[in-house]
Scaffold this motif. Structure first.
Motif, PDB file in Angstrom:
ATOM      1  N   ARG A 155       0.749  -1.326   0.019  1.00  0.00           N
ATOM      2  CA  ARG A 155       0.237  -0.146   0.037  1.00  0.00           C
ATOM      3  C   ARG A 155       0.596   1.002   0.031  1.00  0.00           C
ATOM      4  N   HIS A 156       2.101   1.278   0.579  1.00  0.00           N
ATOM      5  CA  HIS A 156       2.304   2.310   1.146  1.00  0.00           C
ATOM      6  C   HIS A 156       3.232   2.547  -1.079  1.00  0.00           C
ATOM      7  N   VAL A 157       3.734   1.516  -1.085  1.00  0.00           N
ATOM      8  CA  VAL A 157       4.825   2.123  -2.678  1.00  0.00           C
ATOM      9  C   VAL A 157       3.756   2.356  -3.391  1.00  0.00           C
ATOM     10  N   GLU A 158       2.400   1.411  -3.749  1.00  0.00           N
ATOM     11  CA  GLU A 158       1.066   2.420  -3.942  1.00  0.00           C
ATOM     12  C   GLU A 158       1.201   3.512  -4.413  1.00  0.00           C
ATOM     13  N   ALA A 159       1.076   4.337  -2.961  1.00  0.00           N
ATOM     14  CA  ALA A 159       0.300   5.399  -2.099  1.00  0.00           C
ATOM     15  C   ALA A 159       1.651   6.187  -2.801  1.00  0.00           C
ATOM     16  N   CYS A 160       3.198   6.260  -2.776  1.00  0.00           N
ATOM     17  CA  CYS A 160       4.085   7.352  -3.409  1.00  0.00           C
ATOM     18  C   CYS A 160       4.793   6.649  -4.710  1.00  0.00           C
ATOM     19  N   GLY A 161       3.327   6.471  -5.716  1.00  0.00           N
ATOM     20  CA  GLY A 161       3.411   6.404  -7.343  1.00  0.00           C
ATOM     21  C   GLY A 161       4.323   5.265  -7.888  1.00  0.00           C
ATOM     22  N   PHE A 162       4.939   4.480  -7.439  1.00  0.00           N
ATOM     23  CA  PHE A 162       5.381   3.458  -8.032  1.00  0.00           C
ATOM     24  C   PHE A 162       4.308   2.744  -8.726  1.00  0.00           C
ATOM     25  N   GLU A 163       5.387   2.224 -10.335  1.00  0.00           N
ATOM     26  CA  GLU A 163       4.300   0.869 -10.866  1.00  0.00           C
ATOM     27  C   GLU A 163       3.834  -0.051 -10.102  1.00  0.00           C
ATOM     28  N   GLY A 164       4.987  -1.232  -9.897  1.00  0.00           N
ATOM     29  CA  GLY A 164       4.969  -1.888  -9.991  1.00  0.00           C
ATOM     30  C   GLY A 164       5.876  -2.971  -8.145  1.00  0.00           C
ATOM     31  N   LEU A 165       5.590  -3.746  -8.079  1.00  0.00           N
ATOM     32  CA  LEU A 165       5.900  -4.844  -6.940  1.00  0.00           C
ATOM     33  C   LEU A 165       6.494  -5.595  -7.640  1.00  0.00           C
ATOM     34  N   TYR A 166       7.878  -5.931  -7.410  1.00  0.00           N
ATOM     35  CA  TYR A 166       9.085  -7.354  -7.434  1.00  0.00           C
ATOM     36  C   TYR A 166       9.295  -8.022  -6.497  1.00  0.00           C
ATOM     37  N   VAL A 167       8.921  -9.736  -6.774  1.00  0.00           N
ATOM     38  CA  VAL A 167       8.985 -10.293  -5.635  1.00  0.00           C
ATOM     39  C   VAL A 167      10.038 -11.410  -5.733  1.00  0.00           C
ATOM     40  N   PRO A 168      10.971 -12.029  -5.629  1.00  0.00           N
ATOM     41  CA  PRO A 168      12.044 -13.080  -5.574  1.00  0.00           C
ATOM     42  C   PRO A 168      11.254 -14.126  -5.336  1.00  0.00           C
ATOM     43  N   GLU A 169      12.222 -15.052  -6.315  1.00  0.00           N
ATOM     44  CA  GLU A 169      11.869 -16.584  -6.006  1.00  0.00           C
ATOM     45  C   GLU A 169      13.104 -17.333  -5.815  1.00  0.00           C
ATOM     46  N   HIS A 170      12.883 -18.726  -5.134  1.00  0.00           N
ATOM     47  CA  HIS A 170      14.156 -19.929  -4.709  1.00  0.00           C
ATOM     48  C   HIS A 170      13.140 -20.599  -3.767  1.00  0.00           C
ATOM     49  N   VAL A 171      12.988 -22.003  -4.375  1.00  0.00           N
ATOM     50  CA  VAL A 171      12.163 -22.916  -4.149  1.00  0.00           C
ATOM     51  C   VAL A 171      13.492 -23.979  -2.737  1.00  0.00           C
TER      52      VAL A 171
END
Length: 279
Positions: free
Chosen positions: A24-40
């Motif tokens: 929600r904070h990232v969105e309120a700041c005006g950033f376009e998107g959110l990325y997350v990483p992966e390791h199984v």
């Protein structure tokens, strides 16, 4: 140029309140998107870039994390940096991706796939480490085929995957972009031939990064695709200055992904996002 944020699950963990508040904070700041990483899975002796990896790093499932973040936000685009494609069966993955995109109202726009660099992780999942590149190429083809197929089904016959007259519904709200991550010439060629964008690693020397970008664009041309349509995403820093961003623009970068705590992200947004939008 747009700006997105990486949510570091190894740092922040899998905490529902933290993730929802962060998104929600990232969105309120005006950033376009959110990325997350992966390791199984990790194991003793595994290394990233020659550095030992703590085996207890809490890598949550990236698609589950993104769906949770989507439920806490309204416009934030969803991305992976990166989804380890050889470790997912594309028939199952096509279903999961389409479901997430629909539930997120078409916001799964920044899916980025890569190969993975840990041989023990591949072995644990029954994937031949040496052939994971060919496996990923096929998986991209299968995903695109299934997520655009009609009611009569689609067929595929490859080295790793095969099926006849297969239907996969629901389908994404719109055709799902697939970006390709990686720091090798092979990854750049894969991006040009099959990807909607290229997202190289952050440790490439500048000359090698330029060389690989040329490889990606050349591969797109050879495949009959428009090289200018290939999005170019790069890692950045919350402390970047205007001069650095100007240089990235000159290099053709279309998106910068940064990490940091909430206060660092807010300061970056005040310097570059709010000013640009007149906020």
């Amino acid at each position: 140029m747009s700006f997105a944020v990486a949510y570091s699950t190894p740092t922040f963990g899998v905490d529902p309140d933290r993730l929802a508040a962060f998104a929600r904070h990232v969105e309120a700041c005006g950033f376009e998107g959110l990325y997350v990483p992966e390791h199984v899975a990790l194991y003793p002796g595994a290394t990233f870039g020659g550095h030992p990896v703590p085996t207890t790093l809490p890598y949550g499932d990236p698609l589950d994390l993104l769906l949770f973040a989507a439920a806490a936000t309204e416009r934030l685009l969803l991305g992976t940096g990166v989804l380890l494609l050889p470790y997912h069966h594309p028939v199952v993955l096509a279903k999961r991706l389409a479901t997430i995109d629909l539930l997120a109202k078409g916001r799964l726009r920044l899916l980025t796939v890569g190969l993975g660099s840990l041989p023990g992780e591949a072995a644990a999942l029954g994937v031949d480490f040496a052939s994971r590149g060919r496996r990923a190429d096929e998986a991209i083809d299968v995903l695109r085929l299934l997520m655009s197929g009609g009611p009569d089904g689609v067929s595929f016959a490859g080295e790793f995957f095969s099926f006849d007259s297969l239907c996969s519904f629901p389908q994404p709200a719109t055709p799902l972009p697939i970006h390709v991550g990686g720091s090798s010439p092979a990854a750049a060629r894969r991006a040009g031939r099959r990807g909607d964008g290229w997202f190289p690693g952050g440790l490439l020397p500048p000359d090698e990064r330029r060389r690989q970008l040329a490889i990606a664009r050349s591969a797109a041309t050879e495949a009959g695709r428009d090289p200018s349509a290939l999005q170019y995403t790069r890692w950045g820093s919350a402390t970047m200055d205007e001069e650095t961003l100007d240089r990235l623009r000159d290099e053709g970068v279309t998106r910068v992904v940064i990490g940091g705590e909430e206060d660092e992200l807010e300061r970056f947004a005040e310097r570059f996002i709010a000013r640009r939008s007149g906020g």
